[in-house]
Design a protein around this motif. Sequence first.
Motif, mmCIF file in Angstrom:
data_model
loop_
_atom_site.group_PDB
_atom_site.id
_atom_site.type_symbol
_atom_site.label_atom_id
_atom_site.label_comp_id
_atom_site.label_asym_id
_atom_site.label_seq_id
_atom_site.Cartn_x
_atom_site.Cartn_y
_atom_site.Cartn_z
ATOM 1 N N LYS A 147 33.669 33.168 44.963
ATOM 2 C CA LYS A 147 34.256 34.090 45.943
ATOM 3 C C LYS A 147 33.131 34.484 46.893
ATOM 4 N N THR A 148 33.348 34.243 48.183
ATOM 5 C CA THR A 148 32.301 34.469 49.170
ATOM 6 C C THR A 148 32.809 35.349 50.310
ATOM 7 N N GLN A 167 45.987 28.786 47.607
ATOM 8 C CA GLN A 167 46.698 27.612 48.115
ATOM 9 C C GLN A 167 47.119 26.711 46.952
ATOM 10 N N ALA A 181 32.915 36.725 54.086
ATOM 11 C CA ALA A 181 32.777 35.973 55.332
ATOM 12 C C ALA A 181 31.341 35.957 55.842
ATOM 13 N N ALA A 201 27.927 30.559 52.201
ATOM 14 C CA ALA A 201 28.870 29.767 51.414
ATOM 15 C C ALA A 201 28.164 28.678 50.614
ATOM 16 N N THR A 212 45.015 38.192 47.213
ATOM 17 C CA THR A 212 44.479 36.862 47.535
ATOM 18 C C THR A 212 45.622 35.870 47.611
ATOM 19 N N HIS A 238 36.603 34.518 50.858
ATOM 20 C CA HIS A 238 37.003 33.121 50.733
ATOM 21 C C HIS A 238 36.787 32.677 49.288
ATOM 22 N N TYR A 239 37.768 31.979 48.741
ATOM 23 C CA TYR A 239 37.731 31.539 47.351
ATOM 24 C C TYR A 239 37.750 30.021 47.287
ATOM 25 N N LYS A 240 36.987 29.469 46.341
ATOM 26 C CA LYS A 240 37.063 28.061 45.993
ATOM 27 C C LYS A 240 37.292 28.005 44.493
ATOM 28 N N THR A 276 41.722 26.506 47.399
ATOM 29 C CA THR A 276 40.987 27.537 48.121
ATOM 30 C C THR A 276 41.912 28.727 48.270
ATOM 31 N N ASN A 296 38.496 39.456 54.238
ATOM 32 C CA ASN A 296 38.022 38.141 54.656
ATOM 33 C C ASN A 296 37.203 37.420 53.585
ATOM 34 N N THR A 335 42.212 32.849 50.403
ATOM 35 C CA THR A 335 41.674 33.877 51.280
ATOM 36 C C THR A 335 42.191 35.210 50.781
#
Length: 167
Positions: A146-147, A104, A149, A153, A101, A128-130, A120, A126, A122
């Motif tokens: 963690k979602t 950012q 793609a 979301a 992962t 996606h993390y917040k 966030t 694919n 990636t």
Amino acid sequence: MKNILTLIALVLITAVTAKAQTGWVDYKADNHISVKFPSKPAEIQPGTVGIVTADSVTCRIGVIDIQKIAGVDSATLASMKENPEFIEQMRAGMQKNAKGTEIQPFKLGTWKGLTSYTSTGTGTNNMHYKIFIVVYGTTIYNLSAKTPAKADAKIGDSFFESLVFSK
């Protein structure tokens, strides 16, 4: 006419929010923070609970008392928490544990008058993390979603939006 459109917009927003929260489970992390999960969370490790939904969305909250773990008191943490080096070390520590992962850099902010950090990421396949982190006294609260793609979301968004703080 403008008032009617505003009223309709508010009703739609309320309906969407209410639908997203139907059946969600309140979880009180401690005396200061609570959050809602899509289902009853389970302990992942000491201080961290979470869930994985049927479509593989993961929501977690971790509570870390930095004084107990590292002997850092609230005055010391207060002097460090906005330091760019401290913020980067926190991100780098999370990055080390999140193999595959790319997290950012954290954005420093405030939430309810408390220091907060958002990021966030990636990951492989694919994903996606917040990430949302907030500091209160010597306690650091870490929320993550963690979602995949192809998943919704909005589950992670509703999880973050349900966060409540009380002194």
